[in-house]
Design an enzyme around this catalytic site. Structure first.
Site, PDB file in Angstrom:
ATOM      1  N   THR A  57      70.549  31.709  29.475  1.00 17.40           N
ATOM      2  CA  THR A  57      71.760  31.432  28.697  1.00 17.40           C
ATOM      3  C   THR A  57      73.035  31.696  29.479  1.00 17.40           C
ATOM      4  O   THR A  57      74.023  30.973  29.346  1.00 17.40           O
ATOM      5  CB  THR A  57      71.761  32.306  27.416  1.00 17.40           C
ATOM      6  N   SER A  81      63.951  31.515  30.966  1.00 13.51           N
ATOM      7  CA  SER A  81      63.090  32.611  31.428  1.00 13.51           C
ATOM      8  C   SER A  81      61.704  32.584  30.790  1.00 13.51           C
ATOM      9  O   SER A  81      60.803  33.290  31.245  1.00 13.51           O
ATOM     10  CB  SER A  81      63.752  33.970  31.242  1.00 13.51           C
ATOM     11  N   ASP A 111      64.884  36.563  27.758  1.00 18.51           N
ATOM     12  CA  ASP A 111      63.588  36.633  27.065  1.00 18.51           C
ATOM     13  C   ASP A 111      62.509  37.364  27.863  1.00 18.51           C
ATOM     14  O   ASP A 111      61.742  38.140  27.302  1.00 18.51           O
ATOM     15  CB  ASP A 111      63.103  35.223  26.707  1.00 18.51           C
ATOM     16  N   GLN A 121      52.423  50.854  20.045  1.00 18.49           N
ATOM     17  CA  GLN A 121      53.255  49.788  19.470  1.00 18.49           C
ATOM     18  C   GLN A 121      54.650  50.305  19.121  1.00 18.49           C
ATOM     19  O   GLN A 121      55.559  49.512  18.863  1.00 18.49           O
ATOM     20  CB  GLN A 121      52.599  49.243  18.195  1.00 18.49           C
ATOM     21  N   CYS A 122      54.800  51.634  19.055  1.00 20.87           N
ATOM     22  CA  CYS A 122      56.117  52.200  18.746  1.00 20.87           C
ATOM     23  C   CYS A 122      57.067  51.937  19.915  1.00 20.87           C
ATOM     24  O   CYS A 122      56.647  51.913  21.065  1.00 20.87           O
ATOM     25  CB  CYS A 122      56.036  53.711  18.555  1.00 20.87           C
TER      26      CYS A 122
HETATM   27  N1  ASP Z   1      65.856  31.450  26.346  1.00 21.86           N
HETATM   28  C1  ASP Z   1      66.801  32.108  27.183  1.00 21.86           C
HETATM   29  C2  ASP Z   1      66.056  32.641  28.383  1.00 21.86           C
HETATM   30  O1  ASP Z   1      65.462  33.681  28.330  1.00 21.86           O
HETATM   31  C3  ASP Z   1      67.482  33.199  26.444  1.00 21.86           C
HETATM   32  C4  ASP Z   1      68.500  33.960  27.239  1.00 21.86           C
HETATM   33  O2  ASP Z   1      68.811  33.695  28.368  1.00 21.86           O
HETATM   34  O3  ASP Z   1      69.039  34.907  26.677  1.00 21.86           O
HETATM   35  O4  ASP Z   1      66.065  32.000  29.397  1.00 21.86           O
END
Ligand code: ASP
Length: 347
Positions: free
Chosen positions: A18, A63, A95, A283-284
């Site tokens: 992003t 990502s 991500d 999992q916590c």
């Molecule tokens: N989908 C995007 C990625 O991980 C989300 C981001 O960049 O925050 O590439």
């Protein structure tokens, strides 16, 4: 890219995500943009007193598509240019950023310079973007030196929303807030306010001239098994019987507990006996696994499951890939999962 031999210089590696997007003024759609455009969007980049060089992935990647080949590529870029730069910034989608940061922390043995991953929740080209701040502060930290002229942060980190965190301790915990990452089990390495305050948890260098030893071998024959109330034997069996499976990250409840079903303990014991490494992580979000605390955890210990301590899942997964990639046998992998390599667990 040019070779720089100046005192302080940073290599900015843009993988995608992003942060590197901009709104097309005609269509309103978000599109990837190149680093030249990035410099236009952030004129402040020129205010740094040191050199900033760039390396762009073409095409930029979301990502979700990042995988061990890309980790190898990043390790290669960093080791190729290691002597020419004081620090490295990796612009990366959020991500899977915690996985990449964890993997690089193991693959870059002997790292004595900062490798800082950052990204954003809103694209750089959007008015309220968090990307500008994240990038500018990351660059400042990557170029920061201590009184002896050594890098302030000689390790792989994530910088996000005012906090610098040890990369292999982080988890993406919010898909919406600017405050997207957290290091639940290890204090932040630095906090950025009016001043950037560095904490005492930053890795201390062993010697002044540690030598970078890049690793490229990763074995991906692993799986994650997350428990939930009502999980069926067939589900557990189908994972443990995967052909070629070498290790499992078992996500348990609380301090490392699992249902006391006869079939469950038996399946795990059989898998461990066959040489599959099973690592217990909780999992916590926060806290550590202690398998001897409750009967529900002790049965796992008896079955041959090893303790993942306070590891994140991201760190356990990438550490297993790294250790298995070395060709170690199951006993050796089990032993090393209990020993920190890059500050990823507290035992
Ligand atoms: N989908 C995007 C990625 O991980 C989300 C981001 O960049 O925050 O590439």
């Amino acid at each position: 890219m040019q070779n720089i031999l100046d005192n302080t210089s940073v290599l900015l590696i843009y993988t995608g995500g992003t942060i590197g997007m901009i709104e097309n003024p005609e269509t309103g759609a978000l599109e990837n943009f190149n680093l030249e455009q990035l410099q236009k969007q952030i004129p402040e980049l020129h205010k740094f007193s040191f050199h900033i060089d760039t390396y762009q992935f073409d095409p930029p990647m979301d990502s979700s598509d990042i995988d061990p080949d890309i980790w190898r590529k990043l390790v290669h870029i960093i080791s190729e240019h290691y002597d020419n730069y004081s620090g490295f910034i990796i612009l990366h989608g959020t991500d899977t950023m915690a996985y990449t940061a964890s993997a690089l922390s193991f693959m870059l043995e002997g790292l004595s310079k900062p490798v800082i991953l950052t990204g954003s929740q809103l694209p750089i080209g959007v008015l309220r973007t968090d990307g500008k701040e994240n990038l500018l502060t990351s660059i400042e930290i990557a170029g920061a030196k201590n009184e002896e002229g050594q890098p302030m942060v000689p390790e792989v980190c994530i910088f996000f929303e005012n906090h610098l965190m040890r990369g292999n301790r982080t988890t993406k915990m919010n898909a919406e807030n600017f405050n997207a990452f957290r290091s639940f089990n290890y204090p932040a390495l630095a906090a950025a306010g009016i001043h950037i305050k560095y904490g005492s948890g930053i890795r201390k260098m062993l010697t002044k001239d540690e030598v970078l030893c890049p690793h490229y071998l990763l074995d991906t024959n692993i799986a994650i098994l997350k428990l939930f109330p009502g999980i069926q034997e067939s589900v557990v069996a189908s994972i443990l019987e995967i052909k070629g499976l070498k290790a499992v990250v078992l996500e348990t409840y609380g301090s490392g507990n699992a249902p006391r079903k006869e079939w469950f303990a038996r399946r795990l014991r059989e898998a461990c006996d066959q040489g599959i490494v099973i690592v217990n992580v909780t999992q916590c979000n926060a806290g550590t696994v202690e398998m001897d605390r409750y009967e529900t955890g002790y049965q796992l210990l008896q079955a041959g499951v090893v303790c993942g301590y306070d590891s994140t899942t991201e760190s356990a997964v990438t550490k297993l890939m790294f250790l298995l990639g070395h060709g170690y046998d199951a006993a050796e992998v089990r032993k090393r999962m209990g020993q920190p390599i890059a500050g990823e667990i507290t035992t």
